[in-house]
Each structure stands twice: as structure tokens, then as C-alpha cells.
Design a protein around this motif. Sequence first.
Motif, PDB file in Angstrom:
ATOM      1  N   VAL A   1     -81.383  43.253  -6.783  1.00 25.72           N
ATOM      2  CA  VAL A   1     -82.504  44.144  -6.465  1.00 25.72           C
ATOM      3  C   VAL A   1     -83.161  44.504  -7.786  1.00 25.72           C
ATOM      4  O   VAL A   1     -82.506  45.034  -8.670  1.00 25.72           O
ATOM      5  CB  VAL A   1     -81.971  45.433  -5.791  1.00 25.72           C
ATOM      6  CG1 VAL A   1     -83.092  46.436  -5.604  1.00 25.72           C
ATOM      7  CG2 VAL A   1     -81.291  45.122  -4.476  1.00 25.72           C
TER       8      VAL A   1
ATOM      9  N   GLN B   1     -85.242  50.118  -1.681  1.00 26.12           N
ATOM     10  CA  GLN B   1     -85.277  51.063  -0.553  1.00 26.12           C
ATOM     11  C   GLN B   1     -85.338  50.382   0.805  1.00 26.12           C
ATOM     12  O   GLN B   1     -85.345  51.069   1.830  1.00 26.12           O
ATOM     13  CB  GLN B   1     -86.485  51.992  -0.710  1.00 26.12           C
ATOM     14  CG  GLN B   1     -86.395  52.835  -1.982  1.00 26.12           C
ATOM     15  CD  GLN B   1     -87.542  53.813  -2.079  1.00 26.12           C
ATOM     16  OE1 GLN B   1     -87.454  54.943  -1.642  1.00 26.12           O
ATOM     17  NE2 GLN B   1     -88.640  53.361  -2.653  1.00 26.12           N
ATOM     18  N   LEU B   2     -85.402  49.055   0.836  1.00 28.52           N
ATOM     19  CA  LEU B   2     -85.450  48.365   2.131  1.00 28.52           C
ATOM     20  C   LEU B   2     -84.128  48.586   2.868  1.00 28.52           C
ATOM     21  O   LEU B   2     -83.066  48.644   2.252  1.00 28.52           O
ATOM     22  CB  LEU B   2     -85.686  46.864   1.922  1.00 28.52           C
ATOM     23  CG  LEU B   2     -87.038  46.466   1.314  1.00 28.52           C
ATOM     24  CD1 LEU B   2     -87.090  44.968   1.070  1.00 28.52           C
ATOM     25  CD2 LEU B   2     -88.188  46.926   2.205  1.00 28.52           C
ATOM     26  N   PRO B   3     -84.193  48.714   4.190  1.00 23.83           N
ATOM     27  CA  PRO B   3     -82.965  48.986   4.948  1.00 23.83           C
ATOM     28  C   PRO B   3     -81.896  47.900   4.758  1.00 23.83           C
ATOM     29  O   PRO B   3     -80.696  48.187   4.780  1.00 23.83           O
ATOM     30  CB  PRO B   3     -83.437  49.022   6.406  1.00 23.83           C
ATOM     31  CG  PRO B   3     -84.923  48.955   6.391  1.00 23.83           C
ATOM     32  CD  PRO B   3     -85.398  48.650   5.018  1.00 23.83           C
ATOM     33  N   ASP B   4     -82.336  46.657   4.566  1.00 22.25           N
ATOM     34  CA  ASP B   4     -81.342  45.581   4.411  1.00 22.25           C
ATOM     35  C   ASP B   4     -81.182  45.163   2.946  1.00 22.25           C
ATOM     36  O   ASP B   4     -80.746  44.049   2.650  1.00 22.25           O
ATOM     37  CB  ASP B   4     -81.742  44.375   5.268  1.00 22.25           C
ATOM     38  CG  ASP B   4     -83.138  43.870   4.897  1.00 22.25           C
ATOM     39  OD1 ASP B   4     -83.868  44.599   4.169  1.00 22.25           O
ATOM     40  OD2 ASP B   4     -83.507  42.756   5.324  1.00 22.25           O
ATOM     41  N   ALA B   5     -81.540  46.038   2.019  1.00 19.22           N
ATOM     42  CA  ALA B   5     -81.419  45.702   0.590  1.00 19.22           C
ATOM     43  C   ALA B   5     -79.953  45.476   0.232  1.00 19.22           C
ATOM     44  O   ALA B   5     -79.073  46.177   0.740  1.00 19.22           O
ATOM     45  CB  ALA B   5     -81.991  46.838  -0.249  1.00 19.22           C
TER      46      ALA B   5
ATOM     47  N   THR C   1     -81.128  49.866  -9.160  1.00 19.10           N
ATOM     48  CA  THR C   1     -81.598  48.479  -9.129  1.00 19.10           C
ATOM     49  C   THR C   1     -80.716  47.696 -10.105  1.00 19.10           C
ATOM     50  O   THR C   1     -80.007  48.300 -10.925  1.00 19.10           O
ATOM     51  CB  THR C   1     -83.064  48.350  -9.593  1.00 19.10           C
ATOM     52  OG1 THR C   1     -83.177  48.922 -10.897  1.00 19.10           O
ATOM     53  CG2 THR C   1     -84.034  49.039  -8.642  1.00 19.10           C
TER      54      THR C   1
ATOM     55  N   ASP D   1     -89.249  49.177  -4.683  1.00 17.09           N
ATOM     56  CA  ASP D   1     -89.521  48.956  -3.253  1.00 17.09           C
ATOM     57  C   ASP D   1     -88.382  48.207  -2.572  1.00 17.09           C
ATOM     58  O   ASP D   1     -87.914  48.598  -1.507  1.00 17.09           O
ATOM     59  CB  ASP D   1     -90.837  48.189  -3.076  1.00 17.09           C
ATOM     60  CG  ASP D   1     -92.030  49.037  -3.508  1.00 17.09           C
ATOM     61  OD1 ASP D   1     -91.907  50.280  -3.466  1.00 17.09           O
ATOM     62  OD2 ASP D   1     -93.063  48.450  -3.899  1.00 17.09           O
ATOM     63  N   THR D   2     -87.932  47.130  -3.217  1.00 18.31           N
ATOM     64  CA  THR D   2     -86.835  46.353  -2.625  1.00 18.31           C
ATOM     65  C   THR D   2     -85.584  47.213  -2.482  1.00 18.31           C
ATOM     66  O   THR D   2     -84.867  47.124  -1.489  1.00 18.31           O
ATOM     67  CB  THR D   2     -86.542  45.121  -3.502  1.00 18.31           C
ATOM     68  OG1 THR D   2     -87.765  44.479  -3.816  1.00 18.31           O
ATOM     69  CG2 THR D   2     -85.616  44.147  -2.799  1.00 18.31           C
TER      70      THR D   2
END
Length: 763
Positions: free
Chosen positions: A137, A144-148, A354, A141-142
Motif C-alpha cells: 500500500v 483506506q480501501l475496505p479490501d486494502a 502505508t 487512498d489505497t
Amino acid sequence: MTKQDFRIVGKSVKRDDVIEKVTGEGKYTGDYHMPGMLFGKIKRSEIAHAKIKSIDVSKALAYPGVKAVLTHHDVPRVLHYGSPHPRSASCTKDQYILDDRVRFWGEGVAAVAATSEEIADEALDLIEVEYEPLPGVYDIDTAQLPDAPLIHDVGPGGNLVIPPVHVERGDVDKGFAEADLILEGEFAGGRPTPTYMEPNVCVADWDGSNKLTFWTSTQTSFMVRGALAEVLGLPLNKVRVLVDHMGGGFGAKQDLFQHEFLCALLAKKCRRPVKMEFTRRETFVAGRSRHPFKLWLKQGFRKDGTLVAREMKVVFESGAYGSHSPGVTNVGTASATSLYRCDNVRLNGRAVYTNTPIAGAYRGYGVVQTYYALDIQMDEAAEKLGIDPAEMRLRNAVREGDIAPSGHPIIGHGLESCISHGVEAFNWAAKKGAPDRLVAGRPSARKGYGIGCEMHGSSAYPGIKEQGNATVKMNEDGSITLLTGAAGLGTGAHTALAQIVAEELGVTFSSVSVVHGDTDVVPWDIGAFASHTTYMVGTAAKMAAAELRARVLVRAAEKLQEKAENLEMVDGIITVTGKPGTSLTILEAMGPSRGIPAEHLIATGSYMPTKSYSFGAHFVEVEVDTETGIIECKKVMPVHDVGKIIHPIAAQGQVEGGVQQGIGHTLTENYVIDTSNGRSLNAGLVDYKMPLSMDMPDIETVLLEAAPDPGGPWGAKGIGEDPIIAIGPAIANAVYDAIGVRFHHYPITPEDVLNGLRAKQKD
Ligand code: SMO
């Protein structure tokens, strides 16, 4: 504050460390050499996120000159905060000294000690690491994605470093309903790094009693001692941390770094002293940058400019570990309750992990980011409402009794004074009202003017008490030794402390010498950060000096057969009020009789403040070249309220340095990480552009004593971090004034300027 004639405070006395520094004789940690000393180096991962499948050190160990190699199999498996700072206590412990997993490109995976730096370096190439790559990551933005992909198994969930910070006051929805103008915008900032002159360095040495002596370039020696003792399983009196001169810290030297643990462990294993010194490249890769951020800000204003509602969401990028993210997120979010007063606020702050290098503390600590947005939007609102930007700020400036970000009412508000003073001195109205923005002799250039404001707290973190202590000793010959745990970063704070002691005690400045940075000798100190050394340790030193003075006067009163309250002491001479001709020297009052002093004179002052805020307004003139896109900062007038000026030149130096660093992060400085694989793209000073002396504008610093703080020595407040905060938005606002293009991010590069101009032409 009673009027008082100062003898030493307020004068630019010669700093006692400057001669040895400019002649190269000053000792920094890197100057320490010991018999039998080994050199440590760290093997760094070349992949940003991976499990370590295997690690083979046999070839490295067999290399002539190599004395020890450590991997995750050889070090205590203890989780720690990375930053032992109390502000980070809300952080989940997320770091191992060495783990079987790497979370950013450049993270240490093994450490070598060898008889020379070169051998240690060569041995790193002989260590064979087999990685099992993990999905990474690399941006906010990435993350915080649910499937990160998840970077840590610990923490509050997802890639959050801490639970979201929420601050709410008043009725935000009602505020927006009453607004005549509502503005909404997105803001973002890059990853400037502090780029101190002295790369991180430490030397570890164990003695026969299993005691560790540890020299290191840290702002927080007692916290380093605490963290080392905890991880090594030692009582605090078996770890001695020493700091000599430092070549800058800027906040980033507050962490307990991986190399510091490894240096201590290598020295223990080899039973020989070990030195570890970062390369410039390592200061980028393994140092601490400012937090990159994304921010959404919505504010409502009445026609007359009054701010009636504010809603903000900010996300800070922590990088691979938490470090100072709890503090930065809390301070950064809470700071948006203030500066421009607003009764109705709803603020949300987050920090996310990250797979990038670690962000930490850096001068301005979260406030740089949020005030960049507040001050740019304030300018936009002023334009929309047809109000002069300076007037707009005066109408909304925080005032006496308003609640500060720390939750305390503000005592002493200097912001209005700074703005008003600057408006006059900068000749703001005439400049801003000039009919055009042309630059004589440069047809492609446009000039512009901008304002930015700031307030910043010393020792002002909700729920955390900071503490400064100082011990003042009178020696048998009447000379004075001041002992302080506050590290000397190069700011001049030690000189200010000596001035405070000399002034309060009633001795000459030259009779006071400062001993600092040895945890076995000096009183405990929380560390040199948060712009608080002169303010907080200064008050502690003043308390200690006052106690000592009272005790000297009691002795003198006995000898002179006078009442102590009738005595005065100036420059070490005690006189009787109204009786000229009667006097005693300190030595005559206290002096040794057959080598034994009359009394053991030593006093310690201890001060635990709750808050202090200093204020500033920066007025800036820029020139923007519409052909090259280059922005030049031509003139800056930083106006700062410091309560009481202790050392004018040192304070001015702080302001000029802050302006230069701020110009850097606003225009050119950005440590860039490839968002496809997490690799550093410019970890070095060839590709990372710091402003040099040729890039410096004409700076006319104005220091005001507008709002003394009753908690500081004679009203003095902090100045360390303040000047880096207001310069950024002032530049962005000036660029808009020059070319009519609004930027909501930093750094604002020449490419951004040219793209902005092109987009504007198309409109
Ligand atoms: S960023 Mo600071 O040294 O609190």
C-alpha cells in the motif's frame, strides 16, 4: 508584568558555543572515537512489503574483519512504539527491533559490526535474504480501501494507526445554515524531510558492570534511556545516555531509531564499543519526514466575513510505523479549532499506515498541514466577499479567552498585533492595491503579495503534561554551573537559559556555564521539542536561580548584619539598598573557609506548564515567471509575538531558519516515493532540492512582545516551530495574487504553475 531593567535578558550576548562550532572544535557524537571501536552498518530491504523467508549471514560472518551480525533471530522480540514520546503512548506498539517481515523499502533486516566502516559495508552485500513479497500500500487512498492489504496485525483496525480523532464544538449544521458563503475544498501536501546537517549517529559502550554508555544525536535523551532500558531489561541507572552538540533535529530526532537499538546490541555482543552513523541517503530512507496529508475543508462565512462554521477531515500518512502519528493527528486536528475563531466546528483526523518510510515529528507537527488549508481558504473567502485579506484575518483572529486547541483559554493573544503591525510595516494596503502585477524589466514575470498566520503551542498538548527541570550550582569560587537535560539542537536555547540564570541570580553572564545532555548528571527532562526549552526549562532555571539568590542573600545579611530584603545582588556584588559603600562579593558572603564553602549551594527548579501559545503573521512578496513556472520568494516579513525576547539574534535566527525550511517545503522539497512499488526516488541531496542561500529572500524579521505569557520567564514564549507554519500559505496566497491560479497543495512546482496557467487560459 512589572517594569524591570534587564542587564542580560533581551541582549544578544555572545553564544558560548559559537566559537567552537565555527572553528570546527565543537564535539558532535560523530567525533567520538574509542580504542577498539567497531563500526556498525545496517542491511536494508530492497522490497517494500514482504515476509523474510530466510536470511543467510554465514558469508558475512566469515568475512575478515566482521565481528558480529544480528538478524531477527538474535534480538529481543519486544514490541515498542518507535517513539518513546508520551504523545505516542496512544499508539499501539508496532515495531520490533528486527522483524521477520519488512514494511517499507529501506527497512533494516540485519546489522553488521566490523573493524571498519568499509568492511561493514562490504559485508552487507554478503547477507543473503530471501523474501516472499506481500501486496503493498503506497498511498493514502489505497490504505483506506475496505479490501486494502493490511500492514499490521495490531492496531484499531484496517490500516488505521489510532482510532479516529473527533473534535466537535457548537452546532455546525446551524452555523452553515446561517452562512452567506460556503466554501469547500480539498488540500494535500508532500513529504518534506528535515534534512538536518548532522546525520543520525550513535556510539555504544558497555562496561564490566553491564552498564551501557550511549552517545547519540537525540532531542530526547531521557526517553532514549527509558526505551533502551526497557528493551534491554536494565534498570535506568544502568543506561547512561549522552548528547553533545547536535547538528539540528527539527523534531525528527525524537524517535528511538532501529539503529540505536542495534548499535547497543552489537556492542554488547562484541564486548567492544560500536559506532553507527547514517549516510545522507539513510537520513531520508530511515529518518523521519513530515506526514503527507489529504484534507477536506468546508467553512461558512457571513457577509461581513465572520466565520460561522467549519468542518474538516484530514488524513495523515504515517508510513510503515506509527511513530508520532498519534501526536501529529491529535495536534493537527485540534489545531483547526483555532487560529481563526469559530464557535461551530466538526473535525475528524486520521492516520493511516502505508508501506513507505516512517513519518514522524517535524517542526510544525501537524499544524503546518491544517493551517495551510485554513489560511488558503480564508483568502478565498476574503476575495469572494470583497474584503481585504488582512482585514478578513483581523476580523476572525483568535482572541483573549477563546479556547485554544489544548482546551485551555488563551491568555495573551498576539495574533491581532502581529497582523496589524505587519500591515503597517509591510505597506500592505499600497502593495495589494497597486494597479498591476508587472515586474520591471521582466515581461514574463508577475509579482504577488500574500499573508499567512499561525499560532503554535509550547507544552500544549491535551492531556499530556510536559516537564522541565534545571539545577543551578554555585561553585566554591562563586562561578555558576547550570545543569539541564534539554538537548542543544543548535537553536541557542542553552545561551538563553544561561542568560535567564544570570539575570535572576544577579551574576554576570560569563560566570554561568551550561552542562547538558548526560542522563547520569543532569535533572530529568522530557526533551527539547515543542518549542518549549526557553519557555519551560527557562522557567525552571529561573526558579532555581531565585532560590539560590535568596540563600546567598541570607548569608550576606548575616555577615552585613542587615535584613536580607534590603540587599541587592548585581553582577555578583551584594549591596545594601540606600547604603552606598557597603558591599560584599558572592565569595565573601559564601566563600570557602580553608577550602570549605559556607553552604552547599545547589537548587533545582521544576516546572510543569499546561499551555502557552505564540502567534505570527507572515507577509510575502513573490515573483512568478509565467514562461518557466519558477516561483521566487523575494521578500518576507515575518512578524512574531514571542512574549519577551530573551536573545534577539537567536530568536531572529529561529525565524529565518523556519522561513527557509518553509520555503523549501512549499516550493521544492518533496521526498518522493514511487506509488507503484514503494521505492524512494530521490533519497539524497542531488535530487531533493533544498533552498540554498541563493534562494533566500530578503527577510525582515519583526519580533513583538505583544502578549507575554505569565508561565514563561518574564513572559517569554516559544519561537522554534512557529516560523515554519505561516510562510507556506502566505506563499500560496501570493502566487494566486500574482497569476490568478489557486494551488491547494505543496510543493507548488514549476510544472504545476505552467499547467495551472494553461488550464486558466482554456477557461
Ligand atoms: S516537531 Mo517538535 O520538535 O514538537
